[in-house]
Design an enzyme around this catalytic site. Structure first.
Site, PDB file in Angstrom:
ATOM      1  N   GLY A 222      11.168 -18.247  -8.884  1.00 53.17           N
ATOM      2  CA  GLY A 222      10.928 -19.591  -9.385  1.00 53.17           C
ATOM      3  C   GLY A 222       9.817 -19.790 -10.381  1.00 53.17           C
ATOM      4  CD  GLU A 257      14.886 -13.990  -2.976  1.00 54.33           C
ATOM      5  OE1 GLU A 257      15.291 -15.033  -3.539  1.00 54.33           O
ATOM      6  OE2 GLU A 257      15.210 -13.688  -1.824  1.00 54.33           O
ATOM      7  N   PRO A 258      11.630 -12.768  -8.140  1.00 54.62           N
ATOM      8  CG  PRO A 258       9.996 -11.508  -9.227  1.00 54.62           C
ATOM      9  CD  PRO A 258      10.695 -11.647  -7.917  1.00 54.62           C
ATOM     10  N   GLY A 259      13.112 -13.791 -11.219  1.00 51.67           N
ATOM     11  CA  GLY A 259      14.136 -13.456 -12.209  1.00 51.67           C
ATOM     12  C   GLY A 259      13.638 -13.800 -13.600  1.00 51.67           C
ATOM     13  CB  CYS A 326      35.830 -27.760 -31.158  1.00 56.74           C
ATOM     14  SG  CYS A 326      36.277 -26.719 -32.529  1.00 56.74           S
TER      15      CYS A 326
HETATM   16  N1  LLP Z   1      16.121 -16.462  -5.484  1.00 54.50           N
HETATM   17  C1  LLP Z   1      17.079 -17.387  -5.292  1.00 54.50           C
HETATM   18  C2  LLP Z   1      17.624 -17.588  -3.940  1.00 54.50           C
HETATM   19  C3  LLP Z   1      17.532 -18.168  -6.380  1.00 54.50           C
HETATM   20  O1  LLP Z   1      18.466 -19.091  -6.179  1.00 54.50           O
HETATM   21  C4  LLP Z   1      16.980 -17.955  -7.671  1.00 54.50           C
HETATM   22  C5  LLP Z   1      17.438 -18.736  -8.824  1.00 54.50           C
HETATM   23  C6  LLP Z   1      15.995 -16.953  -7.817  1.00 54.50           C
HETATM   24  C7  LLP Z   1      15.587 -16.229  -6.698  1.00 54.50           C
HETATM   25  C8  LLP Z   1      15.368 -16.623  -9.124  1.00 54.50           C
HETATM   26  O2  LLP Z   1      14.637 -17.666  -9.644  1.00 54.50           O
HETATM   27  P1  LLP Z   1      13.773 -17.476 -10.989  1.00 54.50           P
HETATM   28  O3  LLP Z   1      12.618 -16.558 -10.662  1.00 54.50           O
HETATM   29  O4  LLP Z   1      14.659 -16.887 -12.015  1.00 54.50           O
HETATM   30  O5  LLP Z   1      13.359 -18.843 -11.326  1.00 54.50           O
HETATM   31  N2  LLP Z   1      20.600 -21.173 -14.721  1.00 54.50           N
HETATM   32  C9  LLP Z   1      19.339 -21.852 -14.567  1.00 54.50           C
HETATM   33  C10 LLP Z   1      18.498 -21.236 -13.482  1.00 54.50           C
HETATM   34  C11 LLP Z   1      19.152 -21.186 -12.123  1.00 54.50           C
HETATM   35  C12 LLP Z   1      18.297 -20.545 -11.054  1.00 54.50           C
HETATM   36  C13 LLP Z   1      19.059 -20.324  -9.803  1.00 54.50           C
HETATM   37  N3  LLP Z   1      18.369 -19.619  -8.760  1.00 54.50           N
HETATM   38  C14 LLP Z   1      18.603 -21.879 -15.906  1.00 54.50           C
HETATM   39  O6  LLP Z   1      19.149 -21.413 -16.905  1.00 54.50           O
HETATM   40  O7  LLP Z   1      17.499 -22.415 -15.991  1.00 54.50           O
END
Ligand code: LLP
Length: 405
Positions: A222, A257-259, A326
């Site tokens: 997050g 769980e960073p993405g 479009c």
């Molecule tokens: N763990 C869980 C259970 C999650 O649902 C998520 C993201 C993450 C980890 C990773 O979160 P992060 O570190 O990336 O913030 N498509 C959207 C973002 C959706 C995020 C969904 N869950 C966007 O483009 O902003």
């Protein structure tokens, strides 16, 4: 970037090995002295080249589908370092994950717990389970990506979770050793993570008092990134060091769980100007990337900086940067002040490494972009641009499969 465009064409996602590694290490090093695991969230960018890079750095993975597990395994990820989140895991996905020997299941409902227990029994497995609790805490982010409020579909309310943990003997094939939580994405106010941590810790202590020994806590992902030049995203190192401090001495293994914060700033979408078009009231820069390549501006009204690859220091113009799809919703930027660009110029759409390619589609029968990973002065193609043939793969006109004909 000019060379990358020449070799691989546009639109094209381009990622930096160095930035991904630096961001991953910032988490790992700050948590270093604690028992911990950084599970990169595959949904942010699940390309094999990226997963393999992170697996080689020692990362674990957070997955939300059987498909993501398949990708992780193909990329050489260690199944023991995989956590499986998500509200709708099917029986087939649970079985696949059990057979693969993943590290933990983050369960989001009692029904899911019951199903997992049953399948684990049939397979004579006894997996580690975390209940994903819903802390009912609000976060300042786009409403589509906030997940920690009680009327969101995610997680289990504290009271209900506590009942399941205390009733653990009803589920003899599960090991309730972990607890998890994820409150949303693109969060700048790190204070909220600590609020959640405190709430979850209180539950952990209550459960321990009742004889349920939770020894692992997964705080989800997050952490936000800067999409605008003038934004100041929280530092990964400071955030992670704060977490380490907060769980120090609590007898817990900490998972995160960073993405986005690992891959977001590490990628751009490289696109070429197809036309400049001056309408009555405004100017459009029509580029060869569109909402099917990067849907974030259209879906979340999100801002991505757009900069010319070669800045010729021309005057500034005010324009909409739009794609060929479009729909009026097909834009990458609106009313954007940017240097004047000409047809044929290359533009970098910044901070596109997370939730970019993964959310791409074939809308308007547009083949999906290529992906390139840069390391030092080398650029390697980690995904070919799709061809027209790829667009119709698996389709038939009369329902007969090609192999049968
Ligand atoms: N763990 C869980 C259970 C999650 O649902 C998520 C993201 C993450 C980890 C990773 O979160 P992060 O570190 O990336 O913030 N498509 C959207 C973002 C959706 C995020 C969904 N869950 C966007 O483009 O902003």
């Amino acid at each position: 970037m000019s060379e990358v465009a020449q070799r691989f064409g546009t639109p094209c996602y381009v990622y930096s090995t160095e930035t991904i590694a630096t961001n991953y290490r910032a988490y790992r090093d700050a948590l270093g002295h604690l028992p911990h695991e950084v599970h990169y969230s595959v949904k942010a960018n699940g390309s094999l080249g990226i997963l393999s890079l992170l697996a080689n750095l020692g990362a674990g993975f957070d997955i939300v589908s059987g498909g993501e597990l398949f990708r992780v395994l193909k990329a050489g990820g260690d199944p023991a370092k995989v956590v499986f989140s998500g509200v709708g895991k099917t029986a087939a996905e649970l079985e696949y994950a059990l057979r693969s020997g993943i590290g933990s299941f983050n369960c989001e409902s009692q029904e899911e717990v019951e199903l997992l227990d049953k399948i684990a029994g049939q397979l004579e497995a006894r997996p580690v389970v975390a209940l994903r609790v819903n802390p009912d805490i609000s976060t300042e982010t786009h409403p589509y990506i906030a997940t920690g409020l009680r009327d969101h579909k995610f997680g289990i309310p504290f009271k209900a979770a506590e009942r399941i943990y205390r009733d653990a003997e009803r589920f003899p094939h599960l090991r309730f050793e972990s607890i998890s939580c994820h409150i949303g994405s693109q969060i700048f106010d790190t204070g909220v993570f600590f609020e959640v941590l405190e709430k979850v810790m209180a539950l952990v202590e209550r459960l321990r008092g009742a004889g349920v020994f939770i020894c692992q806590l997964d705080l989800g992902g997050g952490l936000g990134v800067s999409y605008r030049r003038d934004e100041n995203a929280p530092s990964i190192a400071e955030y992670a060091a704060g977490l380490a401090n907060a769980v120090e001495g609590k007898d817990l293994r900490l998972l995160i769980e960073p993405g986005r914060s690992i891959v977001g700033p590490a990628g751009i979408l490289l696109t070429q100007v197809v036309y400049r078009k001056i309408a009555e009231s405004k100017e459009f820069i029509v580029v060869d990337a569109a909402m099917n390549d990067l849907i974030r501006p259209a879906l979340y009204q999100s801002h991505h900086e757009i900069i010319p690859v070669v800045d010729r220091n021309l005057e500034v113009l005010n324009a909409d940067v739009v794609g060929p799809v479009c729909e009026t919703g097909d834009f990458l930027a609106r009313d954007r002040r940017m240097p004047t660009v000409d047809t044929g110029d290359l533009l970098a759409v910044c901070t596109a490494g997370a939730y970019g390619f993964v959310q791409a589609s074939n809308y308007n029968a547009r083949p999906r972009a290529a992906e390139v990973l840069v390391e030092g002065s080398k650029a390697k193609l980690i995904r070919e641009r799709e061809s027209y043939e790829d667009l119709i793969r698996g389709e038939t006109i009369d329902g007969d499969s090609q192999s049968a004909s």
